[in-house]
Design an enzyme around this catalytic site. Structure first.
Site, PDB file in Angstrom:
ATOM      1  N   THR A 134      -0.990 -21.617 -16.128  1.00  0.00           N
ATOM      2  CA  THR A 134      -0.828 -20.293 -16.733  1.00  0.00           C
ATOM      3  C   THR A 134       0.353 -20.251 -17.700  1.00  0.00           C
ATOM      4  O   THR A 134       1.416 -20.818 -17.425  1.00  0.00           O
ATOM      5  CB  THR A 134      -0.626 -19.230 -15.642  1.00  0.00           C
ATOM      6  OG1 THR A 134      -1.742 -19.257 -14.765  1.00  0.00           O
ATOM      7  CG2 THR A 134      -0.485 -17.837 -16.231  1.00  0.00           C
ATOM      8  N   ASN A 137       0.879 -16.128 -22.800  1.00  0.00           N
ATOM      9  CA  ASN A 137      -0.197 -15.496 -23.561  1.00  0.00           C
ATOM     10  C   ASN A 137      -1.583 -16.018 -23.203  1.00  0.00           C
ATOM     11  O   ASN A 137      -2.570 -15.683 -23.848  1.00  0.00           O
ATOM     12  CB  ASN A 137       0.044 -15.694 -25.067  1.00  0.00           C
ATOM     13  CG  ASN A 137       1.283 -14.963 -25.543  1.00  0.00           C
ATOM     14  OD1 ASN A 137       1.487 -13.800 -25.210  1.00  0.00           O
ATOM     15  ND2 ASN A 137       2.125 -15.651 -26.302  1.00  0.00           N
ATOM     16  N   GLY A 139      -3.472 -16.230 -19.710  1.00  0.00           N
ATOM     17  CA  GLY A 139      -3.685 -16.113 -18.275  1.00  0.00           C
ATOM     18  C   GLY A 139      -5.086 -16.609 -17.956  1.00  0.00           C
ATOM     19  O   GLY A 139      -5.311 -17.777 -17.646  1.00  0.00           O
ATOM     20  N   ARG A 276      -0.128   5.977  19.185  1.00  0.00           N
ATOM     21  CA  ARG A 276       0.303   7.225  18.554  1.00  0.00           C
ATOM     22  C   ARG A 276      -0.562   8.388  19.041  1.00  0.00           C
ATOM     23  O   ARG A 276      -1.796   8.342  18.959  1.00  0.00           O
ATOM     24  CB  ARG A 276       0.169   7.076  17.037  1.00  0.00           C
ATOM     25  CG  ARG A 276       0.364   8.361  16.241  1.00  0.00           C
ATOM     26  CD  ARG A 276       1.801   8.810  16.187  1.00  0.00           C
ATOM     27  NE  ARG A 276       1.994   9.812  15.145  1.00  0.00           N
ATOM     28  CZ  ARG A 276       3.102  10.528  15.017  1.00  0.00           C
ATOM     29  NH1 ARG A 276       4.114  10.341  15.849  1.00  0.00           N
ATOM     30  NH2 ARG A 276       3.217  11.416  14.040  1.00  0.00           N
ATOM     31  N   GLN A 344      -2.652   4.543   5.607  1.00  0.00           N
ATOM     32  CA  GLN A 344      -3.171   5.882   5.884  1.00  0.00           C
ATOM     33  C   GLN A 344      -3.194   6.157   7.382  1.00  0.00           C
ATOM     34  O   GLN A 344      -2.865   7.267   7.828  1.00  0.00           O
ATOM     35  CB  GLN A 344      -4.576   6.018   5.291  1.00  0.00           C
ATOM     36  CG  GLN A 344      -5.007   7.452   5.039  1.00  0.00           C
ATOM     37  CD  GLN A 344      -4.217   8.113   3.923  1.00  0.00           C
ATOM     38  OE1 GLN A 344      -3.590   7.436   3.108  1.00  0.00           O
ATOM     39  NE2 GLN A 344      -4.229   9.441   3.891  1.00  0.00           N
ATOM     40  N   GLY A 348       3.026   8.768   7.548  1.00  0.00           N
ATOM     41  CA  GLY A 348       4.353   8.617   6.956  1.00  0.00           C
ATOM     42  C   GLY A 348       5.057   7.347   7.398  1.00  0.00           C
ATOM     43  O   GLY A 348       5.814   6.744   6.629  1.00  0.00           O
ATOM     44  N   GLU A 371      -4.958 -17.122  -8.952  1.00  0.00           N
ATOM     45  CA  GLU A 371      -6.024 -18.129  -8.992  1.00  0.00           C
ATOM     46  C   GLU A 371      -7.367 -17.543  -9.450  1.00  0.00           C
ATOM     47  O   GLU A 371      -8.428 -17.846  -8.916  1.00  0.00           O
ATOM     48  CB  GLU A 371      -6.145 -18.841  -7.647  1.00  0.00           C
ATOM     49  CG  GLU A 371      -4.866 -19.580  -7.283  1.00  0.00           C
ATOM     50  CD  GLU A 371      -5.003 -20.576  -6.167  1.00  0.00           C
ATOM     51  OE1 GLU A 371      -6.082 -21.165  -6.012  1.00  0.00           O
ATOM     52  OE2 GLU A 371      -4.016 -20.770  -5.448  1.00  0.00           O
ATOM     53  N   THR A 373      -8.500 -13.654 -11.452  1.00  0.00           N
ATOM     54  CA  THR A 373      -8.599 -12.248 -11.088  1.00  0.00           C
ATOM     55  C   THR A 373      -9.984 -11.934 -10.507  1.00  0.00           C
ATOM     56  O   THR A 373     -10.925 -12.731 -10.631  1.00  0.00           O
ATOM     57  CB  THR A 373      -8.392 -11.354 -12.326  1.00  0.00           C
ATOM     58  OG1 THR A 373      -9.435 -11.637 -13.269  1.00  0.00           O
ATOM     59  CG2 THR A 373      -7.032 -11.614 -12.970  1.00  0.00           C
ATOM     60  N   GLU A 375     -12.003  -9.919 -11.731  1.00  0.00           N
ATOM     61  CA  GLU A 375     -12.918  -9.870 -12.870  1.00  0.00           C
ATOM     62  C   GLU A 375     -13.393 -11.280 -13.258  1.00  0.00           C
ATOM     63  O   GLU A 375     -14.570 -11.478 -13.599  1.00  0.00           O
ATOM     64  CB  GLU A 375     -12.233  -9.192 -14.060  1.00  0.00           C
ATOM     65  CG  GLU A 375     -11.989  -7.699 -13.885  1.00  0.00           C
ATOM     66  CD  GLU A 375     -10.855  -7.373 -12.905  1.00  0.00           C
ATOM     67  OE1 GLU A 375     -10.819  -6.247 -12.400  1.00  0.00           O
ATOM     68  OE2 GLU A 375     -10.015  -8.263 -12.645  1.00  0.00           O
TER      69      GLU A 375
END
Length: 387
Positions: A134, A137, A139, A276, A344, A348, A371, A373, A375
């Site tokens: 990598t 400019n 990736g 909880r 979630q 908190g 390694e 994305t 996409e």
């Protein structure tokens, strides 16, 4: 692990896998767990822990014993990465990158002299490896790399820089892909092994990251760096082709990393939901929470099966480009969702560093980027299914 015995599918862990997993778990609890918070906050790279991992056989998991490795399969490899990652994904990432990229590239494409020269030091953990393709400019567009290697007699002169490199500052050795032909030519790149201390090989800044903060990520710089011909891996011009094959296995590594994060976040959430209480009963009794836990369980099961199918194909030396992309895509995307749901469920408290899910949440995102994305995985998958 999935095996087939006389037509019967066996989904049980093998005895070797069970023992290796227990060893990795105990290693992580003893040497990693007490320091996770401090390493994360200070971005300290615990190189000494990787040396210790070498003593356990975790730095050459898939390397044959004749080269100092553990000689285990990809099933055991997944198990080790998963167990260590459940404690600290940063260390899981470092061990995975060392194994699947630098070390495996030398094993897969090095000649016998090169294997004997470098693999024992890497597999023992004496040396930590880096792997560089990598650039700033380039990736996903690796073919457009600017780093060049020009032949000068019996040496090659490297000039350029690589960024986002795991162990780019502290690694003793790096496999570096440089352009030896025209830009965009898939046969115009070559793989070189560069040892730390070689004149002209330096490092740039260490990156300040959102997550995986105990795994060192830094720039590697080459300024008239002279590399002897004997440090070329395979044939001149084959570097890009080699890298794509290495990334097939590397995607199993990231999938294993994602699986470890998913399991760590799920187990922490399951425990918290049982303990909880709200409105006089544990929050696990509420459908909004229990359904999240159910979804996590399903996604983990699916990711694990996809990973071990790819591992099976890799072990059998069968074509697995499609399967490695599938398992990496699914495991990494699902781990981000699981880490989000874990926050979630904790409410908190999940937002506080006192609880492990906060760190899993930050660490998870890298799995959809490193390694290749998500996409890029879809590009690989679509190309394979549309052939």
């Amino acid at each position: 692990m999935i095996t087939e015995i006389k037509g019967v599918m066996n989904f049980d862990y093998s005895e070797t896998q069970r023992l290796v997993g227990e060893s990795a778990k105990q290693f992580a609890l003893q040497y990693i767990a007490p320091n996770v918070r401090d390493w994360d906050e200070t971005q300290y790279f615990p190189k000494e822990v990787l040396h210790k991992a070498g003593e356990y056989g975790f730095m050459g998991i898939i390397i044959p014993e004749m080269y100092g490795g553990a000689g285990l399969s990809y099933h055991e490899y997944i198990t080790v990465i998963e167990e260590i990652t459940k404690i600290d994904p940063s260390i899981g990432l470092s061990i995975a990158a060392h194994n699947s990229l630098c070390t495996n590239h030398i094993y897969e494409f090095g000649n016998e002299e090169q294997r004997q020269r470098w693999l024992p030091k890497l597999a023992s953990g004496e040396w930590i490896g880096a792997w560089g393709i990598t650039e700033h400019n380039t990736g996903s567009d690796a073919g457009g790399m600017a780093t060049t290697a020009v032949q000068d007699g019996d040496h090659w002169v490297l000039n350029g820089a690589k960024n986002f490199i795991t162990h780019g500052k502290s690694g003793e050795i790096a496999v570096v892909i440089a352009r030896t032909g025209e830009k965009g030519d898939s046969h115009g790149m070559t793989a070189f092994v560069v040892e730390r201390g070689t004149p002209g090989f330096t490092h740039g800044k260490k990156e300040d990251k959102l997550g995986m903060r105990a795994s060192e990520t830094a720039e590697m710089i080459f300024e008239n760096c002279r590399i002897p011909q004997e440090n070329v891996l395979g044939e001149v011009g084959d570097g890009f082709i080699q890298s794509m094959k290495i990334l097939d296995g590397g995607r199993i590594s990231i999938g294993a990393l994602a699986l470890g994060i998913s399991k760590g976040a799920y187990e922490a959430s399951l425990k918290y939901a049982k303990e909880r209480t709200q409105f006089g009963k544990p929050i696990s009794a509420f459908q909004g929470v229990s359904f999240k836990l159910a979804d996590m369980c399903v996604e983990i099961e699916a990711a694990e099966l996809l990973l071990h199918k790819a591992a099976f194909l890799k072990n059998e030396k069968r074509k697995m480009t499609l399967n490695s992309a599938i398992c990496k895509l699914y495991a990494s995307d699902s781990c981000v969702k699981i880490a989000n749901d874990a926050i979630q469920i904790h409410g908190g408290y999940g937002y506080l560093k006192d609880f492990p899910v906060e760190k899993f949440y930050r660490d998870a995102k890298l799995c959809t980027i490193g390694e290749g994305t998500s996409e890029i995985q879809k590009v690989v998958i679509s190309k394979n299914i549309l052939k």
